[in-house]
Design a protein around this motif. Structure first.
Motif, PDB file in Angstrom:
ATOM      1  N   ARG A   1      -5.750  -5.160   3.801  1.00 47.81           N
ATOM      2  CA  ARG A   1      -6.792  -4.178   3.463  1.00 47.81           C
ATOM      3  C   ARG A   1      -7.699  -3.884   4.652  1.00 47.81           C
ATOM      4  O   ARG A   1      -8.348  -2.844   4.695  1.00 47.81           O
ATOM      5  N   GLN A   2      -7.755  -4.799   5.635  1.00 48.05           N
ATOM      6  CA  GLN A   2      -8.692  -4.625   6.737  1.00 48.05           C
ATOM      7  C   GLN A   2      -8.082  -3.950   7.961  1.00 48.05           C
ATOM      8  O   GLN A   2      -8.755  -3.803   8.982  1.00 48.05           O
TER       9      GLN A   2
ATOM     10  N   ASP B   1      -3.255  -1.725  -1.663  1.00 45.50           N
ATOM     11  CA  ASP B   1      -4.336  -2.647  -1.997  1.00 45.50           C
ATOM     12  C   ASP B   1      -4.670  -2.584  -3.487  1.00 45.50           C
ATOM     13  O   ASP B   1      -5.097  -3.579  -4.082  1.00 45.50           O
ATOM     14  N   ASP B   2      -4.460  -1.400  -4.075  1.00 43.11           N
ATOM     15  CA  ASP B   2      -4.798  -1.198  -5.482  1.00 43.11           C
ATOM     16  C   ASP B   2      -3.815  -1.952  -6.371  1.00 43.11           C
ATOM     17  O   ASP B   2      -2.604  -1.812  -6.236  1.00 43.11           O
TER      18      ASP B   2
ATOM     19  N   ARG C   1      -0.219  -3.789   8.566  1.00 48.40           N
ATOM     20  CA  ARG C   1      -0.213  -3.792   7.096  1.00 48.40           C
ATOM     21  C   ARG C   1       1.183  -4.142   6.562  1.00 48.40           C
ATOM     22  O   ARG C   1       1.303  -4.904   5.603  1.00 48.40           O
TER      23      ARG C   1
ATOM     24  N   TYR D   1       1.797  -7.257   4.117  1.00 43.70           N
ATOM     25  CA  TYR D   1       2.335  -7.082   2.763  1.00 43.70           C
ATOM     26  C   TYR D   1       3.710  -7.716   2.602  1.00 43.70           C
ATOM     27  O   TYR D   1       4.056  -8.202   1.522  1.00 43.70           O
TER      28      TYR D   1
ATOM     29  N   ASN E   1     -11.814  -1.398   5.178  1.00 39.57           N
ATOM     30  CA  ASN E   1     -11.014  -1.378   3.954  1.00 39.57           C
ATOM     31  C   ASN E   1     -10.309  -0.038   3.911  1.00 39.57           C
ATOM     32  O   ASN E   1     -10.902   0.983   3.560  1.00 39.57           O
TER      33      ASN E   1
ATOM     34  N   ALA F   1      -8.292   1.195   1.978  1.00 39.95           N
ATOM     35  CA  ALA F   1      -8.131   1.798   0.651  1.00 39.95           C
ATOM     36  C   ALA F   1      -9.431   2.377   0.107  1.00 39.95           C
ATOM     37  O   ALA F   1      -9.461   2.870  -1.022  1.00 39.95           O
TER      38      ALA F   1
ATOM     39  N   TYR G   1     -10.544   4.265  -3.568  1.00 39.55           N
ATOM     40  CA  TYR G   1     -11.442   3.693  -4.563  1.00 39.55           C
ATOM     41  C   TYR G   1     -12.629   4.596  -4.867  1.00 39.55           C
ATOM     42  O   TYR G   1     -13.268   4.451  -5.913  1.00 39.55           O
TER      43      TYR G   1
ATOM     44  N   ASN H   1     -12.936  -3.713  -5.770  1.00 42.79           N
ATOM     45  CA  ASN H   1     -12.675  -2.522  -4.957  1.00 42.79           C
ATOM     46  C   ASN H   1     -13.825  -2.229  -4.002  1.00 42.79           C
ATOM     47  O   ASN H   1     -13.640  -1.539  -2.995  1.00 42.79           O
TER      48      ASN H   1
ATOM     49  N   TYR I   1      -4.824  -6.645  -4.647  1.00 39.45           N
ATOM     50  CA  TYR I   1      -5.982  -7.455  -4.241  1.00 39.45           C
ATOM     51  C   TYR I   1      -6.736  -7.995  -5.449  1.00 39.45           C
ATOM     52  O   TYR I   1      -7.054  -9.176  -5.518  1.00 39.45           O
TER      53      TYR I   1
ATOM     54  N   ASP J   1      -2.776   3.453  -2.810  1.00 43.18           N
ATOM     55  CA  ASP J   1      -2.718   2.502  -1.710  1.00 43.18           C
ATOM     56  C   ASP J   1      -2.276   1.130  -2.217  1.00 43.18           C
ATOM     57  O   ASP J   1      -2.620   0.719  -3.332  1.00 43.18           O
TER      58      ASP J   1
END
Length: 510
Positions: A442-443, A411-412, A450, A454, A147, A149, A153, A124, A415, A409
């Motif tokens: 994530r970037q 990303d959680d 996104r 995804y 990032n 997300a 985090y 994270n 990733y 998010d």
């Protein structure tokens, strides 16, 4: 003699009240049926329902799972340098009375990032390039790359530098006697029995209304239901079957809460079996009658699973779902060179096709799901069995009935779960295209970028499955009707975690 008799009768009265299981009903104390804890270490361990009672992050999540201020009262972001600057709440105290400062923030995140500590939360924060203490109440994080997300985090619990500096983050005694900034502070910990917390009267967001919260250790699902029935517990997460037994009963409220929490068979690619037999995984996926499992084990309290983002805005419903198709499963086995053996199971190169699903002890729903899935696999010719080992051998086991999921998010729990060599990738899964799309997602803070990333991630994961997804499971909480303030609409996370997000606003009536 009269004095002795009075004392004796008083003792009998107290004992009788406790024996009747009324301890949670005679004062302002909430008793929660909890799994066991060997330590309370939010920096190293990815999930723990108790963390939000004892600790705070710089940010927090509200009932809609949106990011709100926590220990940070505000923040700014400089896109040119990828730098977040947090203005911290002032006059926040640790439970031991020491002041909370920006040094604690820097210390905690650097400990998580340190590879020597082995934190499963490290992915994270892997983009963090520098942490700067601007002053006592200001801290800045410069990222090597964007990032989106990152604010999610920063809900990570912050730990006290003055108590942990120089300590081993895996073995320090602190994690048996934790001190945080949260709404409750530890009073006592009776190992294997109960963790007792009392309200923090100086909590910076306002003292909780419930005086005491006890996490009573009840690791077995069946025992938890029985203790809820006998009123030894005020709140518990029960299996769907046990929760339905409380329908219409006076004194109880059932909360059937949606979750992002899915179950599936995780294949351990570190085990040589999958080096030889990875091409049978699609057959495993097609052989699972998910609807039957959802109906019989989960009683319909959930939904069929085909991917990790079905509760997320970036879900791609157009990927391969692997709908139940036993004939297709058999054909795949034949196409890769398997032949039916004399004992009713397919063979390849003289070896029987089959594997073992491992499960952690105490989770009856997972055990029942695994048993049902194994039976379905045996019916199409894969000799699948189930074991409940004393300890989980992540590196050596063949497969595991996994649970993951995040309502935050996207990303959680993607990733770090599916990314090559990331902290929560217990399957040793590795796919260069999956890695690429997860990094792209994530970037970027552009929703279209996104969404496309995804979409591609989910398509690639469906073509090269890490898991055989089975179902999402609702969180069936049963509570004493005395408890007021539970938010029934919040989407829960992994293991149904999240119900305590607003614990300092709860009350006990009657």
């Amino acid at each position: 003699m009269k004095k002795f008799l009075c004392l004796f009768l008083a003792a009998v009265l107290v004992f009788g009240m406790a024996a009747c299981g009324q301890s949670g009903s005679t004062d302002n104390t909430l008793i929660y049926g909890s799994h066991d804890y060997t330590r309370i270490n939010p920096a190293m361990d990815e999930h723990g329902e108790i963390n939000v009672l004892l600790f705070n992050g710089l940010t927090a999540h509200n009932g809609d799972n949106q990011v709100i201020p926590g220990l940070a009262k505000s923040w700014t972001y400089d896109a040119a340098t990828c730098t977040y600057t947090f203005a911290l709440e002032e006059n926040v105290k640790w439970h031991d009375g020491e002041p909370f400062t920006a040094e604690d923030v820097k210390f905690t995140i650097e400990a998580i990032m340190d590879p020597e500590n082995g934190s499963e939360n490290a992915p994270n924060f892997e983009d963090v390039k520098a942490i700067t203490v601007v002053d006592e109440h200001t801290v800045a994080f410069q990222l090597a790359a964007p990032n989106v997300a990152f604010l999610d985090y920063m809900t990570m619990a912050i730990l006290p530098k003055h108590l942990l500096e120089g300590q081993d983050f895996q073995t320090a005694e602190f994690f048996r006697k934790p001190i945080g900034t949260g709404p409750y502070k530890l009073e006592s910990w009776d190992a294997g029995q109960a963790i007792t917390m009392v309200k923090n009267d100086t909590y910076f967001k306002g003292a909780p209304k419930i005086e005491k919260v006890i996490f009573k250790i009840v690791p077995d699902d069946n025992a938890k239901a029985m203790q809820m029935q006998s009123k030894e517990l005020d709140l518990a997460l029960l299996t769907p079957k046990d929760a339905e037994n409380f329908t219409g009963k006076d004194g109880y409220t059932i909360y059937n809460m949606k979750t992002a929490d899915y179950r599936g068979i995780m294949f351990n690619f570190a085990n040589p079996y999958w080096t030889e037999n990875k091409d049978i995984i699609p057959a495993v996926c097609y052989a699972l009658d998910r609807q039957a499992i959802l109906d019989t084990v989960v009683l319909g309290h959930g939904m069929l699973a085909y991917g990790p983002l079905q509760r997320n805005v970036y879900n791609n419903e157009n990927v391969e779902h692997y709908d139940y198709n036993p004939e297709k499963a058999k054909q795949i086995l034949k196409d890769v060179g398997c032949t039916m053996g004399a004992n009713g199971f397919y063979e390849r190169n003289g070896k029987e096709i089959g594997f073992v699903i491992s499960i952690g002890a105490g989770d009856q729903v997972r055990i029942d799901i695994a048993q049902a899935a194994a039976q379905q696999l045996r019916e199409i010719g894969i000799n699948c069995t189930v074991e409940v080992p004393e300890t989980v051998d992540w590196g050596g086991q063949m497969a595991y009935l996994i649970g993951w999921g995040s309502p935050f998010d996207a990303d959680d729990h993607t990733y770090k779960v599916f990314g090559t060599d990331k902290g929560a990738n217990y399957s040793s899964y590795s796919n260069a295209q999956v890695d690429k799309y997860l990094v792209e997602a994530r970037q970027s803070d552009d929703e279209k970028v996104r969404k496309e990333a995804y979409d591609h991630f989910q398509e690639e994961l469906a073509k090269d499955p890490a898991f055989a997804f089975i179902c999402y499971i609702d969180a069936d909480y049963v509570a004493s009707s005395r408890i007021k303030g539970i938010d029934p609409d919040t989407v829960m996370g992994h293991h149904g975690v999240g119900i305590f997000w607003n614990i300092n606003e709860w009350t006990l009536e009657g």
